[in-house]
Design a protein around this motif. Structure first.
Motif, mmCIF file in Angstrom:
data_model
loop_
_atom_site.group_PDB
_atom_site.id
_atom_site.type_symbol
_atom_site.label_atom_id
_atom_site.label_comp_id
_atom_site.label_asym_id
_atom_site.label_seq_id
_atom_site.Cartn_x
_atom_site.Cartn_y
_atom_site.Cartn_z
ATOM 1 N N ARG A 29 -53.160 15.839 -71.992
ATOM 2 C CA ARG A 29 -52.944 15.156 -70.706
ATOM 3 C C ARG A 29 -52.004 13.977 -70.868
ATOM 4 O O ARG A 29 -51.173 13.713 -70.001
ATOM 5 N N GLN A 33 -48.442 13.806 -68.723
ATOM 6 C CA GLN A 33 -48.411 12.958 -67.525
ATOM 7 C C GLN A 33 -47.024 12.492 -67.081
ATOM 8 O O GLN A 33 -46.821 12.228 -65.901
ATOM 9 N N SER A 34 -46.073 12.441 -68.012
ATOM 10 C CA SER A 34 -44.751 11.984 -67.568
ATOM 11 C C SER A 34 -43.913 13.129 -66.997
ATOM 12 O O SER A 34 -42.900 12.887 -66.353
ATOM 13 N N ASP A 37 -46.956 16.217 -62.036
ATOM 14 C CA ASP A 37 -47.724 15.451 -61.062
ATOM 15 C C ASP A 37 -49.188 15.749 -61.411
ATOM 16 O O ASP A 37 -49.739 16.757 -60.984
ATOM 17 N N GLN A 38 -49.764 14.902 -62.238
ATOM 18 C CA GLN A 38 -51.049 15.243 -62.852
ATOM 19 C C GLN A 38 -52.254 14.616 -62.140
ATOM 20 O O GLN A 38 -52.300 13.407 -61.935
ATOM 21 N N TYR A 39 -53.215 15.479 -61.821
ATOM 22 C CA TYR A 39 -54.492 15.025 -61.249
ATOM 23 C C TYR A 39 -55.585 15.220 -62.286
ATOM 24 O O TYR A 39 -55.667 16.273 -62.907
ATOM 25 N N TYR A 69 -60.542 7.703 -70.566
ATOM 26 C CA TYR A 69 -59.195 8.147 -70.156
ATOM 27 C C TYR A 69 -58.164 7.048 -70.415
ATOM 28 O O TYR A 69 -57.142 7.275 -71.033
ATOM 29 N N ILE A 74 -54.132 7.558 -70.947
ATOM 30 C CA ILE A 74 -53.847 8.125 -69.629
ATOM 31 C C ILE A 74 -53.518 6.948 -68.718
ATOM 32 O O ILE A 74 -54.262 5.972 -68.665
ATOM 33 N N LEU A 78 -49.222 7.135 -63.722
ATOM 34 C CA LEU A 78 -48.619 8.462 -63.884
ATOM 35 C C LEU A 78 -49.580 9.594 -63.538
ATOM 36 O O LEU A 78 -49.157 10.691 -63.178
ATOM 37 N N SER A 79 -50.872 9.346 -63.697
ATOM 38 C CA SER A 79 -51.876 10.374 -63.437
ATOM 39 C C SER A 79 -52.805 9.891 -62.334
ATOM 40 O O SER A 79 -53.162 8.715 -62.314
#
Ligand code: TRP
Length: 336
Positions: A29, A33-34, A37-39, A69, A74, A78-79
């Motif tokens: 993850r 993330q960069s 489009d991370q959820y 996280y 994280i 970004l996330s």
């Protein structure tokens, strides 16, 4: 801004995260993330299908997981980190998807099957538990997810979600839902310190990202090695030796590691030397994570979760509108 591919994963908040999570998902993850489009969803609703009689345990772990996280890198810029229960559209989507799945299809889900056997429900399987894969399809589709980077045990969930998507789009003659794919190859697996199965909280064989130096040391020194490696001079087995599995995952000097393996297999290298090396490697990996974790206030963690949930809520709400529109549930006065 350019449109990025949506990736979504989730964790049930039933405990703090450990090195197995790091190898199996957190590391990936952080890398993703960069570019995506991370959820990242804290699946408290799904956790309640198991822990509905002990909701406190789930609630207590929401912020613990969030702390893990952030501590591993994280970045909430970004996330999008969000809490499942704060997104009501997910429950609504689940309701509409239930019509598109048969009971026998759910019974055939190998992950659910294994869990049912393990939990010894007998004839009394709670409906909520039985249907959680449908709710997971809601999680995946609500964000127009295209990539779900999860381990093998979650593949049946993605498959089911895609079946629902195809069925929905066909029955309601729409293309509003998207199929998703797993991200093969990205996901590693870490054995437990006892050498059995995988590192897991419930098996009590994991090293946590929040473990103290003493606990880490104790766990490393109790690791399963090669029971036939009795004297230092005996040849030892690398295969199935937990210390080597962990060095494979965390020791960066691969040439030195290869040399250690050769030395160990031909005899003359003691377990203690290896364990002491692994202890040093893990201490230096976990120390910055633990320290970062300790500096995160609960107030800040909650803020991050609520901000993320706010964003997730509006994205999911939009998908729900499209879904209702496709079904024809539209009671806007303009229609009448
Ligand atoms: N079932 C996942 C697990 O137990 C958690 C989860 C819930 C999830 N919803 C999801 C994972 C959606 C990926 C996508 O780990």
């Amino acid at each position: 801004m350019e449109k990025r591919v949506v990736a979504l994963t989730g964790d049930r908040p039933t405990g703090r995260l450990h090195l197995g999570h790091w190898v199996g998902s957190l590391k990936n993850r952080v890398e993703m993330q960069s570019a995506f489009d991370q959820y990242i969803m804290i699946a408290d609703v799904q956790a309640l299908t198991d822990y509905f009689e002990n909701p406190q345990k789930v609630m207590d772990n929401v912020l613990e997981v969030t702390a893990d996280y952030l501590a591993v890198g994280i970045d909430p810029e970004l996330s999008t980190i969000f809490i499942q229960s704060q997104i009501p559209s997910l429950s609504e989507l689940t309701t509409y998807y239930m019509n598109l799945v048969t009971v026998s299809r759910l019974e055939r889900n190998p992950t659910v099957k294994a869990e049912i056997a393990q939990k010894a429900f007998g004839e009394s399987i709670p409906c909520g538990f039985f249907c959680y894969p449908v709710s997971q399809a809601a999680d995946i589709t609500a964000f127009k997810t295209e990539v779900v980077p999860v381990g093998d045990d979650q593949l049946p969930m993605i498959e089911l979600s895609n079946e629902i998507v195809r069925r929905f789009n066909k029955v309601y003659n729409t293309d509003c839902l998207k199929v998703a794919r797993a991200k093969p190859g990205a996901i590693g697996r870490l054995v437990g310190i006892d050498g059995k199965a995988k590192a897991s909280k419930s098996l009590g064989n994991a090293i946590f990202l929040s473990d103290s130096p003493e606990v880490i040391r104790e766990k490393v020194y109790s690791m399963y090695t090669d029971p036939n490696h009795i004297r230092v001079s005996d040849p030892g087995k690398v295969e199935g030796n937990v210390v080597f599995s962990y060095l494979d995952a965390f020791y960066e000097d691969k040439d030195e590691l290869a040399a250690l393996k050769t030395h160990y297999s031909s005899g003359g290298l003691g377990d203690i030397v290896l364990k002491s090396l692994l202890d040093t490697v893990l201490q230096s990996r976990i120390q910055p994570i633990r320290e970062k974790r300790e500096n995160l206030s609960r107030k800040y963690l909650l803020e991050i979760c609520l901000q993320g949930s706010q964003k997730a809520k509006s994205v999911a709400q939009k998908t729900l509108q499209e879904v209702k529109e496709a079904i024809g549930i539209n009671f806007s006065p303009l229609k009448f």
